[in-house]
Design a protein around this motif. Structure first.
Motif, PDB file in Angstrom:
ATOM      1  N   UNK A   1       0.754  -1.200  -0.082  1.00 52.27           N
ATOM      2  CA  UNK A   1      -0.081  -0.051   0.110  1.00 52.27           C
ATOM      3  C   UNK A   1       0.741   1.225   0.010  1.00 52.27           C
ATOM      4  N   UNK A   2       0.508   2.186  -0.783  1.00 47.68           N
ATOM      5  CA  UNK A   2       1.180   3.446  -0.693  1.00 47.68           C
ATOM      6  C   UNK A   2       2.279   3.473  -1.531  1.00 47.68           C
ATOM      7  N   UNK A   3       2.690   2.492  -2.403  1.00 49.70           N
ATOM      8  CA  UNK A   3       3.961   2.316  -3.340  1.00 49.70           C
ATOM      9  C   UNK A   3       3.789   3.345  -4.196  1.00 49.70           C
ATOM     10  N   UNK A   4       4.747   4.045  -4.747  1.00 52.71           N
ATOM     11  CA  UNK A   4       4.704   5.031  -5.905  1.00 52.71           C
ATOM     12  C   UNK A   4       4.843   3.988  -6.932  1.00 52.71           C
ATOM     13  N   UNK A   5       4.141   4.415  -8.319  1.00 56.07           N
ATOM     14  CA  UNK A   5       3.973   3.295  -9.466  1.00 56.07           C
ATOM     15  C   UNK A   5       4.025   4.494 -10.606  1.00 56.07           C
ATOM     16  N   UNK A   6       4.696   4.116 -11.705  1.00 52.67           N
ATOM     17  CA  UNK A   6       4.506   4.624 -13.153  1.00 52.67           C
ATOM     18  C   UNK A   6       4.082   3.455 -14.070  1.00 52.67           C
ATOM     19  N   UNK A   7       2.905   3.871 -14.799  1.00 51.34           N
ATOM     20  CA  UNK A   7       2.614   2.835 -15.483  1.00 51.34           C
ATOM     21  C   UNK A   7       2.386   3.518 -16.834  1.00 51.34           C
ATOM     22  N   UNK A   8       2.468   2.657 -18.179  1.00 53.97           N
ATOM     23  CA  UNK A   8       2.090   3.302 -19.315  1.00 53.97           C
ATOM     24  C   UNK A   8       1.259   2.230 -20.063  1.00 53.97           C
ATOM     25  N   UNK A   9       0.043   2.887 -20.602  1.00 53.20           N
ATOM     26  CA  UNK A   9      -0.932   1.824 -21.217  1.00 53.20           C
ATOM     27  C   UNK A   9      -2.017   2.972 -21.832  1.00 53.20           C
ATOM     28  N   UNK A  10      -3.271   2.077 -21.649  1.00 47.24           N
ATOM     29  CA  UNK A  10      -4.425   2.837 -22.131  1.00 47.24           C
ATOM     30  C   UNK A  10      -5.623   2.742 -21.133  1.00 47.24           C
ATOM     31  N   UNK A  11      -6.317   3.914 -21.184  1.00 43.98           N
ATOM     32  CA  UNK A  11      -7.694   3.977 -20.256  1.00 43.98           C
ATOM     33  C   UNK A  11      -8.752   3.337 -21.123  1.00 43.98           C
TER      34      UNK A  11
END
Length: 114
Positions: free
Chosen positions: A41-51
């Motif tokens: 929980x509360x880990x910073x993340x960066x994602x790339x993809x599509x909504x």
């Protein structure tokens, strides 16, 4: 006589620095939706993809090559951008885990890549 002017100048500088933000590369590493399962929980993340779909209120289905996850994006975080399922986006946020609900990502920033 110069003290009021100095105080005003100092207050102006403090307010400008409070609104400043860095707009460039960071040391954050892209991860996949599948990797989120191992994060706390509360880990910073960066994602790339599509909504790919709006689910309800400010919740959207986000998808990358490894899977899909619900992301929460405040309306004001779109900052007037139009985003469609055809757009590739970068999402910066933090993992939200719960014992009673599926893991989600609370989005702090969304950027259209293409």
């Amino acid at each position: 006589m110069h003290k009021p002017l100095l105080a005003l100048f100092t207050a102006a500088l403090i307010s400008l620095s409070a609104n400043a933000q860095f707009e460039g590369p960071s040391d954050q590493v892209l991860i996949s939706v599948k990797q989120i399962e191992q994060l706390s929980d509360d880990t910073d993340v960066v994602l790339e993809g599509r909504l790919v779909k709006k689910l309800k209120n400010e919740n959207y289905l986000f998808e990358d090559q490894s899977g899909s996850i619900t992301v929460e994006i405040d309306d004001e975080d779109f900052k007037g951008m139009k985003v469609t399922p055809d757009n590739v986006v970068r999402i910066e946020g933090e993992v939200e885990t719960s014992l009673t609900k599926p893991t989600t990502v609370e989005v702090d920033r969304i950027t259209v890549i293409k």
